[in-house]
Design a protein around this motif. Structure first.
Motif, short mmCIF file in Angstrom:
data_model
loop_
_atom_site.label_atom_id
_atom_site.label_comp_id
_atom_site.label_asym_id
_atom_site.label_seq_id
_atom_site.Cartn_x
_atom_site.Cartn_y
_atom_site.Cartn_z
N UNK B 22 0.85 -1.20 0.00
CA UNK B 22 0.00 0.00 0.00
C UNK B 22 0.88 1.25 0.00
N UNK B 23 0.50 2.23 -0.79
CA UNK B 23 1.25 3.48 -0.82
C UNK B 23 0.95 4.31 0.42
N UNK B 25 1.40 8.56 2.06
CA UNK B 25 0.82 9.89 1.84
C UNK B 25 0.99 10.36 0.40
N UNK B 27 1.19 8.63 -2.33
CA UNK B 27 0.26 7.92 -3.21
C UNK B 27 -1.16 8.45 -3.02
N UNK B 28 -1.51 8.74 -1.76
CA UNK B 28 -2.85 9.26 -1.48
C UNK B 28 -3.03 10.64 -2.12
N UNK B 31 -3.36 10.26 -5.85
CA UNK B 31 -4.68 9.69 -6.21
C UNK B 31 -5.77 10.76 -6.13
N UNK B 32 -5.70 11.60 -5.09
CA UNK B 32 -6.70 12.67 -4.95
C UNK B 32 -6.52 13.72 -6.05
N UNK B 121 -12.13 10.72 3.32
CA UNK B 121 -10.80 11.02 2.78
C UNK B 121 -9.76 11.02 3.89
N UNK B 124 -8.06 8.02 5.62
CA UNK B 124 -7.01 7.38 4.83
C UNK B 124 -5.69 8.11 5.07
N UNK B 125 -4.57 7.58 4.54
CA UNK B 125 -3.28 8.24 4.86
C UNK B 125 -3.12 9.58 4.16
N UNK B 126 -3.91 10.54 4.56
CA UNK B 126 -3.96 11.83 3.91
C UNK B 126 -4.08 12.90 5.01
N UNK B 127 -3.27 13.94 4.92
CA UNK B 127 -3.38 15.02 5.91
C UNK B 127 -4.05 16.24 5.26
#
Lengths: 304, 296
Positions: B22-23, B25, B27-28, B31-32, B121, B124-127
């Motif tokens: 899994x990727x 931050x 990758x997240x 993707x966004x 959102x 998930x691994x996103x800040x």
């Protein structure tokens, strides 16, 4: 078994006055876990802290060996989350939304599309996956929300009131899905105020009230036998009371009779009394406490 | 005896775990960014939502096509090639770009709030800063593409219809860095301001109207102040609609254009650059503040 979740002395206060969590401490093994509490008990705050979206005032939370306070991103790669409220873009198809959220969770694009298809199939939306979500019923939206929580193959899924707004059939199917997740090796924490849902679905229970721990443990341990049997004599409870003269028996509104017992000898004596009185014995069942009883008893103990 | 059909089997595929990597931050964030670009371009959406961006791109390209067409028809008749529009003027001159930003930025931001997608959102691994980078980056990338592609059409077309393509290329080599830089500056300005304003609204139309009001009010205010004065005044710098064009002039000519409101103001170029940095920096700071609750 290694702990899935370890919570120690967790406290969270909003605006300095509203205490959402109060020194919560609990250790949970992998499995399907029910997080029970009334509205406002602190369930959603607990989830937000698990996801690293809210910082606690004090205390620690460790998920699968990772401290949420130290590595919230690392924890989120292991979690799936299904909020209680509507949360899906309505102008897109379920396949596109779940696939997009899979990519944002770290899946490569091709794998995200494949897994979106798989999990939508798993939750029963295989034929509807290319339809815009705005045309979905409440039950279908709940399933789509569950699918997006599963798409990145999480170790633990947080479900906030997954049966909210569902009709009895939809509720049954959702709980069946939750049970199945446990068999796939995915742990679940299901927040709900419906104790029946937890009793029939979860193997562990955590009860909180006003942010404090009321009770926790394995479901079967909490649902102990009460030492009471219910005797069904086809509505002839009054006759049975007479036959059981000398015993502390109670006639219930449905015509059955509850009798305290201490062992097998008491059961034999009750069966003999029924036979001697010429009554039909339609049922003799041992009464177990429900989670309602556990919650109310522990809640009352906490108030005293 | 009954014959069995070995092909008639039903399989319960159950659940298949994912055993790949899994990727994190980055990758997240990517993707966004891709999802936002797809949304803005109408990809995987209805034909009506696809129509809008591509029609605007076509409109933005019309001046380049007309310019090249006129140059082709009149080639050899005059000593110099006829230019209806210069590369400098073409940067940001099209209102289509502003309309595009006004409608696209709210479309990539507002539905997330309105549909309450943000908790999904950010579980998930996103800040918060990743979210801001992906959204501003997506809008800026599309504005850049829509501002730059017509310039490519103009340059390649002019080069092909000129008498000596290689000479045209060497004579106009400076625009090869001036145009992308000026378009990038414009894209970042429009994107950060539009996304920041959109982050306060849940309805797209409200966000679009708010952006246009901010740009028009500052433009009108600057016009009133400069008209009332006896000459050029530093107050002309508050014209947020005009600011990226002043930066464009700094890039192409090294100074504020003589016909600009800021012309004649001592340190006008630095003032315009300062306003640009304040607007972009302020917009990004506002966005980071708006999404601070998921910053880790």
């Amino acid at each position: 078994m290694a702990a899935l979740l370890e919570v120690d002395d967790l406290t969270k206060t909003y605006d300095g006055t509203v205490r959402a969590l109060d020194s919560l401490a609990v250790s949970l093994e992998p499995g399907v876990i029910g997080l029970v509490g009334a509205n406002g008990a602190g369930k959603s705050t607990f989830f937000r802290i698990l996801l690293g979206l809210t910082r606690p005032d004090s205390g620690t939370v460790v998920v699968d060996g990772i401290d949420v306070g130290l590595d919230p991103i690392g924890v989120r790669t292991r979690l799936g989350y299904m909020p209680e409220h509507d949360c899906l873009p309505t102008d897109q198809s379920a396949a596109d939304v779940v696939s997009m959220l899979g990519e944002i969770a770290g899946l490569p694009a091709r794998a995200a599309r494949q897994r979106a298809s798989d999990v939508l199939d798993l939750v029963g939306l295989d034929e509807a996956r290319f339809r815009p979500i705005e045309g979905f019923s409440t039950g279908m939206r709940q399933r789509a929300k569950l699918a997006q929580a599963l798409v990145a193959d999480p170790k633990l899924v947080l479900l906030d009131e997954p049966t909210a707004g569902l009709d009895p059939q939809g509720r049954h199917e959702m709980l069946d899905l939750v049970r199945r997740l446990g068999t796939f090796g995915i742990s679940v924490i299901m927040a709900t105020h419906l104790l029946d849902d937890v009793q029939t679905t979860c193997d562990q229970v955590v009860m909180i009230d006003a942010g404090r721990l009321v009770a926790s443990g394995r479901t079967e341990e909490l649902l102990h036998t009460t030492g009471v049997v219910r005797v069904d004599t086809a509505g002839r409870g009054t006759d049975l009371l007479a036959a059981l003269a000398g015993r502390e028996a109670t006639l219930l509104a449905d015509g059955t009779v509850e009798v305290p017992v201490t062992g097998d000898d008491d059961l034999d004596a009750i069966v003999a009394a029924v036979a001697d009185a010429g009554l039909p014995l339609h049922g003799l069942t041992s009464q177990r406490s429900s989670l309602d009883d556990v919650f109310l008893a522990d809640h009352a103990a906490g108030l005293t | 005896m009954t014959a069995t059909n070995p092909t008639g089997r039903v399989y319960d595929r159950g659940y298949r775990p994912y055993d790949g990597e899994l990727g994190g931050r980055s990758a997240a964030r990517l993707a966004l960014f891709k999802a936002s670009v797809r949304r803005a371009l109408g990809i995987r959406r209805s034909w009506r939502q696809k129509l809008f961006p591509w029609v605007l791109l076509a409109i933005a390209t019309v001046p380049a096509i007309v310019n090249v067409g006129v140059a082709y028809i009149t080639r050899g008749r005059f000593e110099d090639t006829i230019e209806i529009i210069t590369y400098r003027e073409y940067v940001g001159v099209s209102t289509a770009l502003l309309v595009f930003v006004g409608l696209t930025a709210p479309d990539v931001i507002c539905p997330d709030r309105r549909n309450r997608v943000l908790p999904l959102l950010f579980s998930r691994p996103l800040t918060g800063s990743d979210y801001v980078a992906a959204k501003v980056g997506a809008v800026a990338a599309i504005v850049f593409a829509f501002g730059f592609l017509p310039q490519v059409v103009l340059f390649v077309g002019q080069m092909l219809v000129s008498d000596a393509a290689l000479d045209y290329l060497t004579d106009n080599a400076t625009v090869l860095w001036q145009v992308p830089l000026a378009v990038a500056v414009l894209a970042l300005y429009y994107a950060s301001l539009a996304v920041a304003i959109s982050s306060f609204a849940t309805r797209r139309i409200v966000a679009a109207a708010a952006l246009l009001i901010v740009l028009l009010v500052t433009s009108v205010t600057a016009a009133i102040v400069t008209e009332g004065g006896s000459g050029s005044t530093a107050w002309a710098a508050v014209n947020l609609l005009n600011n990226p064009l002043q930066i464009r002039d700094l890039i192409f000519e090294g100074q504020i254009s003589p016909d600009a409101d800021l012309a004649g103001v001592t340190g006008g170029g630095a003032l315009a650059l300062g306003v640009y940095l304040v607007v972009v920096g302020g917009s990004l700071a506002t966005l980071l503040w708006r999404y601070r609750w998921v910053e880790t």
